[in-house]
Design a protein around this motif. Structure first.
Motif, short mmCIF file in Angstrom:
data_model
loop_
_atom_site.label_atom_id
_atom_site.label_comp_id
_atom_site.label_asym_id
_atom_site.label_seq_id
_atom_site.Cartn_x
_atom_site.Cartn_y
_atom_site.Cartn_z
N SER A 128 21.98 -28.17 -9.74
CA SER A 128 21.71 -28.54 -11.13
C SER A 128 20.30 -28.13 -11.54
N ILE A 129 19.33 -28.35 -10.65
CA ILE A 129 17.96 -27.93 -10.94
C ILE A 129 17.89 -26.43 -11.10
N LYS A 130 18.54 -25.71 -10.19
CA LYS A 130 18.54 -24.25 -10.27
C LYS A 130 19.12 -23.76 -11.58
N ASN A 131 20.31 -24.25 -11.93
CA ASN A 131 20.95 -23.80 -13.17
C ASN A 131 20.20 -24.28 -14.41
N GLY A 132 19.69 -25.50 -14.35
CA GLY A 132 18.99 -26.05 -15.50
C GLY A 132 17.68 -25.35 -15.78
N MET A 133 16.92 -25.02 -14.73
CA MET A 133 15.64 -24.34 -14.92
C MET A 133 15.85 -22.93 -15.44
N VAL A 134 16.92 -22.29 -15.01
CA VAL A 134 17.18 -20.91 -15.45
C VAL A 134 17.50 -20.86 -16.94
N THR A 135 18.03 -21.95 -17.49
CA THR A 135 18.37 -21.94 -18.93
C THR A 135 17.14 -21.77 -19.80
N SER A 136 15.97 -22.10 -19.27
CA SER A 136 14.74 -21.97 -20.06
C SER A 136 14.17 -20.55 -20.02
N MET A 137 14.80 -19.67 -19.24
CA MET A 137 14.25 -18.35 -19.06
C MET A 137 14.21 -17.54 -20.35
N SER A 138 15.31 -17.53 -21.10
CA SER A 138 15.38 -16.72 -22.32
C SER A 138 14.32 -17.11 -23.35
N PRO A 139 14.22 -18.40 -23.74
CA PRO A 139 13.17 -18.75 -24.71
C PRO A 139 11.76 -18.52 -24.18
N LEU A 140 11.55 -18.67 -22.87
CA LEU A 140 10.21 -18.45 -22.32
C LEU A 140 9.83 -16.97 -22.35
N ILE A 141 10.79 -16.12 -22.06
CA ILE A 141 10.50 -14.68 -22.11
C ILE A 141 10.19 -14.24 -23.54
N ILE A 142 11.00 -14.70 -24.49
CA ILE A 142 10.75 -14.36 -25.89
C ILE A 142 9.46 -15.00 -26.37
N GLY A 143 9.23 -16.25 -25.97
CA GLY A 143 8.01 -16.94 -26.37
C GLY A 143 6.76 -16.28 -25.84
N SER A 144 6.87 -15.64 -24.68
CA SER A 144 5.70 -14.97 -24.12
C SER A 144 5.22 -13.82 -25.01
N ILE A 145 6.16 -13.20 -25.71
CA ILE A 145 5.78 -12.12 -26.63
C ILE A 145 4.94 -12.69 -27.78
N PHE A 146 5.40 -13.80 -28.35
CA PHE A 146 4.63 -14.44 -29.43
C PHE A 146 3.28 -14.92 -28.92
N LEU A 147 3.24 -15.41 -27.67
CA LEU A 147 1.99 -15.90 -27.08
C LEU A 147 0.98 -14.76 -26.93
N ILE A 148 1.44 -13.63 -26.45
CA ILE A 148 0.55 -12.48 -26.26
C ILE A 148 0.02 -11.98 -27.60
N LEU A 149 0.91 -11.89 -28.60
CA LEU A 149 0.49 -11.41 -29.92
C LEU A 149 -0.48 -12.39 -30.57
N SER A 150 -0.22 -13.68 -30.41
CA SER A 150 -1.09 -14.69 -31.03
C SER A 150 -2.47 -14.71 -30.39
N ASN A 151 -2.56 -14.36 -29.11
CA ASN A 151 -3.84 -14.36 -28.39
C ASN A 151 -4.19 -12.93 -27.97
N PHE A 152 -4.02 -12.01 -28.88
CA PHE A 152 -4.28 -10.60 -28.60
C PHE A 152 -5.73 -10.41 -28.12
N PRO A 153 -5.94 -9.60 -27.08
CA PRO A 153 -7.28 -9.50 -26.48
C PRO A 153 -8.29 -8.70 -27.29
N VAL A 154 -7.99 -8.40 -28.54
CA VAL A 154 -8.94 -7.70 -29.41
C VAL A 154 -9.27 -8.64 -30.58
#
Length: 252
Positions: free
Chosen positions: A24-50
């Motif tokens: 259950s932990i394995k399957n449940g934690m994997v469900t967060s993968m999609s929003p975290l991957i997409i969210g990482s794009i917004f995070l990088i753009l919001s904190n752009f290193p320039v």
């Protein structure tokens, strides 16, 4: 040596890996993968290193939009985990999983702090603090995501439920079947919250964070903890569990 490992070690590990809790932990934690991957794009753009780019994003209001999207993905990882873990557990028990996931989410929210103190000293109540719906509440999410479906499925397997006559739509039947376990679980969670709040001036989630999660996180500051994390991920992966997701969610 190889034969002894195959005969003595692997069966024990596989038995542990194949328990409903770990699955259950394995399957449940994997469900967060999609929003975290997409969210990482917004995070990088919001904190752009320039800095010049960040200034433009702030002046145009785009950064606020990026932060909103990031907050709706990264900042709710614990909520996604508690839903995914409890849903998976109930499904493995061959019980209706959606109601179980909703009850787990409600229990998780009951145990969370529902107020914050501003810099001016004003106390704002009736909120969902995203500090606790992200990494800081992850261990609490795992604990709730395992205990709630355990109780929920026990009631249903013992047939302690409200039974509806034949012909009633399945959705209505499932909702009434979950009513008794939901009452017991949510009432019990409210009692726990009351004891923590009135008796100790804290919340269940804060206790879990201080007693369990903080010591685990401090392990990563040591050489042994770093080696353990590097070893556990590939080791669990070898036996079919996404160890990096499980261990990373707990330790970070």
């Amino acid at each position: 040596m190889k034969e002894k490992f195959n005969e003595k070690v692997i069966p024990v590990i596989l038995k542990f890996i194949n328990t409903k809790g770990i699955q259950s932990i394995k399957n449940g934690m994997v469900t967060s993968m999609s929003p975290l991957i997409i969210g990482s794009i917004f995070l990088i753009l919001s904190n752009f290193p320039v800095k010049a780019v960040v200034d433009v994003l702030e002046s145009t209001g785009i950064k606020a939009v990026l932060d909103q999207a990031c907050g709706a993905t990264f900042s709710i990882s614990a909520m996604i985990a508690v839903i995914g873990i409890s849903y998976s557990y109930a499904k493995l028990e061959n019980q209706e999983p959606l109601n179980c996931a909703i009850i787990s989410l409600a229990s998780f929210l009951i145990l969370m702090p529902s107020s914050i103190t501003t810099e001016s000293g004003e106390v704002v109540t009736g909120i969902i603090n995203k500090t606790w719906t992200a990494g800081q509440g992850m261990i609490g999410a795992i604990i709730v995501g395992l205990i709630v479906p355990l109780v929920y499925c026990w009631f249903l397997k013992k047939n302690i439920r409200i039974k509806m006559p034949a012909g009633v739509p399945e959705g209505v039947t499932n909702a009434f079947s979950a009513l008794i376990p939901a009452f017991v679980i949510l009432t019990g969670t409210a009692v726990i919250h009351g004891i923590c709040s009135i008796g100790f001036n804290t919340t269940g989630m804060e206790i879990i964070y201080k007693v369990v999660q903080t010591p685990l996180q401090k392990m990563t500051d040591s050489l042994g903890g770093a080696v353990l994390m590097c070893f556990t991920g590939p080791f669990l992966w070898f036996f079919g569990v996404h160890g990096s997701t499980v261990v990373g969610g707990i330790m970070t």
